[in-house]
Design a protein around this motif. Structure first.
Motif, short mmCIF file in Angstrom:
data_model
loop_
_atom_site.label_atom_id
_atom_site.label_comp_id
_atom_site.label_asym_id
_atom_site.label_seq_id
_atom_site.Cartn_x
_atom_site.Cartn_y
_atom_site.Cartn_z
N ASP A 21 -4.27 0.26 -0.90
CA ASP A 21 -3.04 0.37 -0.12
C ASP A 21 -2.66 -1.00 0.43
OD1 ASP A 21 -0.98 1.05 1.57
OD2 ASP A 21 -2.29 1.97 3.09
N SER A 22 -1.51 -1.53 0.00
CA SER A 22 -1.17 -2.91 0.41
C SER A 22 -0.41 -2.94 1.73
CB SER A 22 -0.31 -3.59 -0.66
OG SER A 22 0.98 -3.00 -0.69
N ASN A 23 0.17 -1.80 2.19
CA ASN A 23 1.04 -1.89 3.38
C ASN A 23 0.64 -0.97 4.52
OD1 ASN A 23 1.70 0.48 2.20
ND2 ASN A 23 3.91 0.17 2.15
N ASP A 25 0.18 2.26 4.87
CA ASP A 25 0.68 3.61 5.13
C ASP A 25 -0.30 4.69 4.67
OD1 ASP A 25 0.92 3.47 2.41
OD2 ASP A 25 3.06 3.94 2.32
N ILE A 27 -1.46 5.16 1.70
CA ILE A 27 -1.26 5.56 0.29
C ILE A 27 -1.36 4.31 -0.59
CG2 ILE A 27 0.49 6.44 -1.32
CD1 ILE A 27 1.51 8.23 0.85
N GLY A 28 -2.19 4.38 -1.58
CA GLY A 28 -2.32 3.25 -2.50
C GLY A 28 -0.98 3.00 -3.19
N ASP A 29 -0.77 1.77 -3.67
CA ASP A 29 0.55 1.44 -4.22
C ASP A 29 0.44 0.36 -5.30
OD1 ASP A 29 0.22 -0.93 -2.60
OD2 ASP A 29 0.75 0.35 -0.90
N ARG A 74 6.94 5.59 -2.35
CA ARG A 74 5.59 5.49 -1.77
C ARG A 74 4.70 4.55 -2.58
NH1 ARG A 74 5.71 11.87 -0.66
NH2 ARG A 74 6.98 11.66 -2.53
CA CA Z 1 0.93 1.95 0.63
#
Ligand code: CA
Ligand code: NOJ
Length: 561
Positions: A21-23, A25, A27-29, A74
């Motif tokens: 998850d880069s941001n 939240d 959730i991986g992205d 997302r």
């Molecule tokens: Ca994310």
């Protein structure tokens, strides 16, 4: 078998929601994946299959697509994906997208239009039938997630639509040429973007046995497994060949089918030199622990069953094509927890399992986290801690089959797809280094012990063993034997010994003692050199190898003179 560009590749599956998850939240992205490309390059990966990242209400975690041409916010944006494709290319890593075309989402505009006008053109993109309350449904098939596979068409109390998976996944009507044309247009749009190919979801379901009819009920709910219908459905080849001609063959793409229930006679059509797909998954070992009724008992004779299933399916395709090998994926429990008895689960036995499936004929797929030996979730206290839409039916089935509530929970803990979906364990830091925020799904509590940071620079770790396996497969001295070599089971009748040769000019012997007791393997030729093993101690007396429990060894044998 004609040589193809993808034959010698090693593939890696990412389940984007749980990878990185880069941001923050939870959730991986896609940006999280880009951040880890160097890691994947270092591991030696060539193809990267991403489970779906298209727009989706995530009723079945992205396998319910509401817009095939866009990325779910997302996960990121289309620009992020283009960057991933470009960055992948720089590292010689091809991106493989998931192609989910047996069904879409009930939030896809096609379905919305079908609801507005069931008799119009979009109504014909789905299977919609007239139905009055109290009538029998058009057929008694059980959806894969439990319950009837028919539901009222939203806005209509006199019509039902078919969904063989979740009710938010209406089945697309492949009999309709206009639907097929739309699908091919979409596939080509993606291939033109420069992706390497597709993993093709649930594809065997696109051909239904029509007209709809009932099959014998196989559970107390009076419904019948879809598999009963699939056995009788014929003619899928016309759709698959058309799709291959219209899309994959033109692009020389890599395609891997999620195919079950294929008949022997169909194998050349599916994965032969000019098959519908490049390859398809070998799921044979996922059936060895299937039971008629739910149980929490361990499987007897696990090692023998594993060996026999694996050997048989690869003998079946010999001379035809290559299967894709897995020990797990996002739908299965973690392989190490499944195929190694609990009391024997160690780094050594994990490496043995890795080495065996990796050096069989075929394309090895590594599922994220497998390379660090991630295990099934332990300590699940309630269904509420879990997420997967398949859990409620698993639980109902366990209780129907007579398990107590406590055992039903243990049954879930063994089988839930969430086992493979917990976040990747990057480190022992906050949230295993997966996210700064609250992860969308619980972490496996063992991340303090099992994580990449701990293994990365340890030459004895499971991770380093995977790296060595990949390096061996790519070593020009052995690549020919490992990729194209003949597959010869060796001493197949010796109990709990899983051993085979790969022969192509050179003879490479792979031998594993799939049990905790030691055993001896008589060799028919002397060892020339040991190429890889999971033990420091090689007991070789010139004629036989003495293997301790879970020892695994790869050796080049001397050729007969
Ligand atoms: Ca994310
Ligand atoms: C197979 C996918 O791998 C699984 O996750 C999904 O639930 C079904 N197909 C439906 O798309």
């Amino acid at each position: 078998m004609k040589e193809k560009w993808w034959h010698n590749k090693v593939a890696y599956q990412i389940y984007p929601k749980s990878f990185n998850d880069s941001n923050g939240d939870g959730i991986g992205d896609i940006r999280g994946i880009i951040e880890k490309l160097d890691y994947l390059e270092e591991l030696g990966i060539d193809l990267l299959w991403l489970s779906p990242i298209y727009c989706s209400p995530l009723a079945d975690q992205g396998y319910d697509i509401s817009d095939y041409y866009n990325i779910d916010p997302r996960f990121g944006t289309i620009e992020d994906l283009e960057e991933l494709i470009a960055e992948g290319k720089k590292r010689k890593i091809g991106i493989v997208m998931d192609l989910v075309v047996n069904h879409c989402s009930d939030e896809h505009e096609w379905f919305k239009k079908a609801c507005e006008d069931p008799d119009g053109p979009f109504g014909k993109f789905f299977y919609i039938k007239d139905y009055k309350d109290g009538d029998e449904l058009p057929c008694n098939w059980r959806s894969y997630f439990g319950g009837p596979c028919w539901d009222f068409l939203p806005g209509h109390d006199d019509k039902v639509y078919l969904h063989v998976f979740h009710k938010k996944q209406p089945d697309l009507n492949w009999e309709n040429p206009l639907l097929r044309k739309e699908i091919y247009k979409m596939i080509n749009w993606w291939l033109d973007k420069g992706i390497a190919g597709f993993r093709i979801d649930a594809i065997i379901n696109i051909k239904k046995k029509l007209p709809f009819s009932n099959y014998p009920a196989d559970r107390g709910d009076g419904l019948s497994s879809i598999n009963n219908m699939l056995k009788e459905a014929s003619g899928i080849g016309e759709f698959l060949n058309e799709m291959a001609d219209e899309c994959f063959r033109k692009h020389d793409s890599f395609t891997v089918g999620e195919v079950f229930n294929e008949k022997d006679s169909e194998l050349p059509l599916f994965i032969g030199d000019n098959g519908y797909f490049s390859t398809m998954f070998d799921f044979s070992t996922t059936f060895i622990d299937e039971t008629d009724t739910a149980t929490i008992e361990p499987v007897d004779n696990l090692a023998e069953k594993y060996k026999k299933a694996f050997f048989k399916s690869h003998k079946r395709v010999e001379g035809i094509g290559l299967l894709s090998n897995i020990i797990e994926n996002h739908d299965e429990p973690r392989g190490v927890s499944r195929y190694i008895p609990k009391e024997d689960l160690t780094d050594k036995s994990k490496k043995m399992l890795a080495g065996l499936y990796f050096l069989m004929p075929g394309i090895p797929f590594i599922y994220q986290g497998q390379e660090i030996g991630m295990e099934n979730l332990s300590g699940v206290k309630s269904l509420k801690e879990l997420d997967d839409c398949a859990n409620p039916d698993l639980y109902t089935r366990a209780v129907e089959d007579g398990l107590s509530e406590e055992d039903a929970l243990k049954y879930i803990a063994r089988w839930t797809r969430d086992n493979a979906r917990t976040p990747f364990q990057w480190s022992d830091e906050k949230n295993a280094g997966f996210s700064e925020g609250e992860p969308w799904l619980m972490l496996n509590p063992n991340y303090k012990e099992i994580n990449l940071a701990k293994q990365k620079d340890d030459s004895n770790s499971v991770f380093s063993f995977y790296k060595k396996l990949i390096a061996l497969r790519k070593n020009p001295e052995y690549a020919e034997a490992i990729v194209y070599g003949e597959f010869e089971p060796y001493l197949a009748e010796q109990k709990n010994l899983m051993s085979f040769k790969r022969i192509d000019g050179k003879t490479v012997l792979i031998a594993a003692n799939y049990q905790k007791e030691a055993q001896t393997v008589a060799l028919d030729r002397p060892i020339k050199s040991v190429l890889l093993s999971n033990t420091e101690e090689i007991n070789y007396d010139g004629e036989s190898l003495r293997l301790n429990g879970y020892d695994f060894i790869v050796a080049e044998l001397r050729n007969c003179s």
